[in-house]
Write an enzyme that holds these catalytic residues in place. Structure first.
Site, PDB file in Angstrom:
ATOM      1  N   TYR A   1       0.843  -1.188   0.000  1.00 49.72           N
ATOM      2  CA  TYR A   1       0.000   0.000   0.000  1.00 49.72           C
ATOM      3  C   TYR A   1       0.882   1.243   0.000  1.00 49.72           C
ATOM      4  O   TYR A   1       0.605   2.216  -0.694  1.00 49.72           O
ATOM      5  CB  TYR A   1      -0.928  -0.003   1.217  1.00 49.72           C
ATOM      6  CG  TYR A   1      -1.882  -1.167   1.218  1.00 49.72           C
ATOM      7  CD1 TYR A   1      -3.024  -1.152   0.431  1.00 49.72           C
ATOM      8  CD2 TYR A   1      -1.640  -2.298   1.993  1.00 49.72           C
ATOM      9  CE1 TYR A   1      -3.906  -2.234   0.418  1.00 49.72           C
ATOM     10  CE2 TYR A   1      -2.506  -3.380   1.991  1.00 49.72           C
ATOM     11  CZ  TYR A   1      -3.634  -3.342   1.195  1.00 49.72           C
ATOM     12  OH  TYR A   1      -4.485  -4.400   1.178  1.00 49.72           O
TER      13      TYR A   1
ATOM     14  N   ASN B   1     -12.463  -1.557  -4.698  1.00 47.81           N
ATOM     15  CA  ASN B   1     -12.314  -1.923  -6.106  1.00 47.81           C
ATOM     16  C   ASN B   1     -13.541  -2.725  -6.550  1.00 47.81           C
ATOM     17  O   ASN B   1     -13.808  -3.793  -6.021  1.00 47.81           O
ATOM     18  CB  ASN B   1     -11.033  -2.753  -6.271  1.00 47.81           C
ATOM     19  CG  ASN B   1     -10.895  -3.374  -7.640  1.00 47.81           C
ATOM     20  OD1 ASN B   1     -11.524  -2.950  -8.603  1.00 47.81           O
ATOM     21  ND2 ASN B   1     -10.065  -4.390  -7.723  1.00 47.81           N
TER      22      ASN B   1
ATOM     23  N   CYS C   1      -6.444  -6.060  -7.259  1.00 50.21           N
ATOM     24  CA  CYS C   1      -6.223  -5.574  -5.900  1.00 50.21           C
ATOM     25  C   CYS C   1      -5.622  -6.658  -5.011  1.00 50.21           C
ATOM     26  O   CYS C   1      -5.036  -6.340  -3.964  1.00 50.21           O
ATOM     27  CB  CYS C   1      -7.513  -5.027  -5.315  1.00 50.21           C
ATOM     28  SG  CYS C   1      -8.922  -6.145  -5.383  1.00 50.21           S
ATOM     29  N   HIS C   2      -5.712  -7.923  -5.421  1.00 51.89           N
ATOM     30  CA  HIS C   2      -5.125  -9.009  -4.638  1.00 51.89           C
ATOM     31  C   HIS C   2      -3.596  -8.935  -4.640  1.00 51.89           C
ATOM     32  O   HIS C   2      -2.950  -9.553  -3.803  1.00 51.89           O
ATOM     33  CB  HIS C   2      -5.594 -10.377  -5.165  1.00 51.89           C
ATOM     34  CG  HIS C   2      -5.247 -10.640  -6.590  1.00 51.89           C
ATOM     35  ND1 HIS C   2      -6.028 -10.179  -7.638  1.00 51.89           N
ATOM     36  CD2 HIS C   2      -4.209 -11.300  -7.168  1.00 51.89           C
ATOM     37  CE1 HIS C   2      -5.491 -10.557  -8.789  1.00 51.89           C
ATOM     38  NE2 HIS C   2      -4.366 -11.235  -8.533  1.00 51.89           N
TER      39      HIS C   2
ATOM     40  N   GLU D   1      -0.982 -17.204  -9.513  1.00 47.28           N
ATOM     41  CA  GLU D   1      -0.204 -16.376 -10.433  1.00 47.28           C
ATOM     42  C   GLU D   1       1.292 -16.691 -10.329  1.00 47.28           C
ATOM     43  O   GLU D   1       1.981 -16.742 -11.341  1.00 47.28           O
ATOM     44  CB  GLU D   1      -0.455 -14.887 -10.167  1.00 47.28           C
ATOM     45  CG  GLU D   1      -1.813 -14.434 -10.631  1.00 47.28           C
ATOM     46  CD  GLU D   1      -2.037 -12.936 -10.482  1.00 47.28           C
ATOM     47  OE1 GLU D   1      -1.097 -12.196 -10.090  1.00 47.28           O
ATOM     48  OE2 GLU D   1      -3.160 -12.483 -10.770  1.00 47.28           O
TER      49      GLU D   1
END
Length: 169
Positions: free
Chosen positions: A100, A123, A131-132, A158
């Site tokens: 952040y 979001n 946003c993850h 991912e």
């Protein structure tokens, strides 16, 4: 024009897709924090119509590990600051994370990490606007509207896909 919506199955559970004026304006998980009431999703749509067909196709490719960047018409509703944060989220590379605080610095607001976190939490198009990929300053997983288990799943997925892709090249 009134919004339309469809529900799509995914590895992270059912996803409600909402479209407004030809663009995707929402992608909500079941039991998601800050999920709007069902009445705001408009009338049921057709999964074969646009933009739903393209969204479904790209989500399918993403969850198969074949797509690392979404290219969809979005119609995001929020404050100017929220939109700036959501745009910055789309710049975080697939399989990587940022904090952040780092995001706040990139936005030219180094003391606004808390505000970035709040915008991140609002979001409306999770997964597609990733946003993850935002973690706490120590690298720990922090809040996620879809729940920490889903955040962990998406990040692990991912990373594994990226490792496989990197090994091929």
């Amino acid at each position: 024009m009134e919004p339309t919506h469809v529900v799509l199955d995914s590895p992270v559970g059912p996803l409600t897709l909402v479209a407004l004026d030809g663009g995707l304006s929402g992608l909500y998980m079941d039991l998601q924090r800050h999920r709007p009431s069902e009445e705001t999703f408009g009338v049921p749509g057709d999964l074969d119509s646009e933009p739903f067909a393209t969204v479904a196709e790209q989500l399918s490719a993403y969850f198969a590990g074949d797509l690392t960047e979404f290219d969809l018409p979005l119609n995001l509703q929020g404050t100017d600051f929220q939109k700036r944060v959501w745009t910055a989220l789309q710049e975080i590379p697939y399989g990587e994370t940022t904090t952040y605080g780092q995001l706040a610095v990139e936005l030219g607001k180094p003391s606004a990490s808390r505000a970035v976190g709040l915008a991140n939490g609002r979001n409306p198009v999770s997964v597609i606007v990733p946003c993850h990929r935002v973690v706490g300053s120590t690298g720990d997983l922090t809040g996620y509207g879809g729940g920490l288990d889903r955040k962990r799943y998406l990040l692990d997925f991912e990373r594994k896909s990226k490792i496989t892709e990197d090994a091929l090249f």
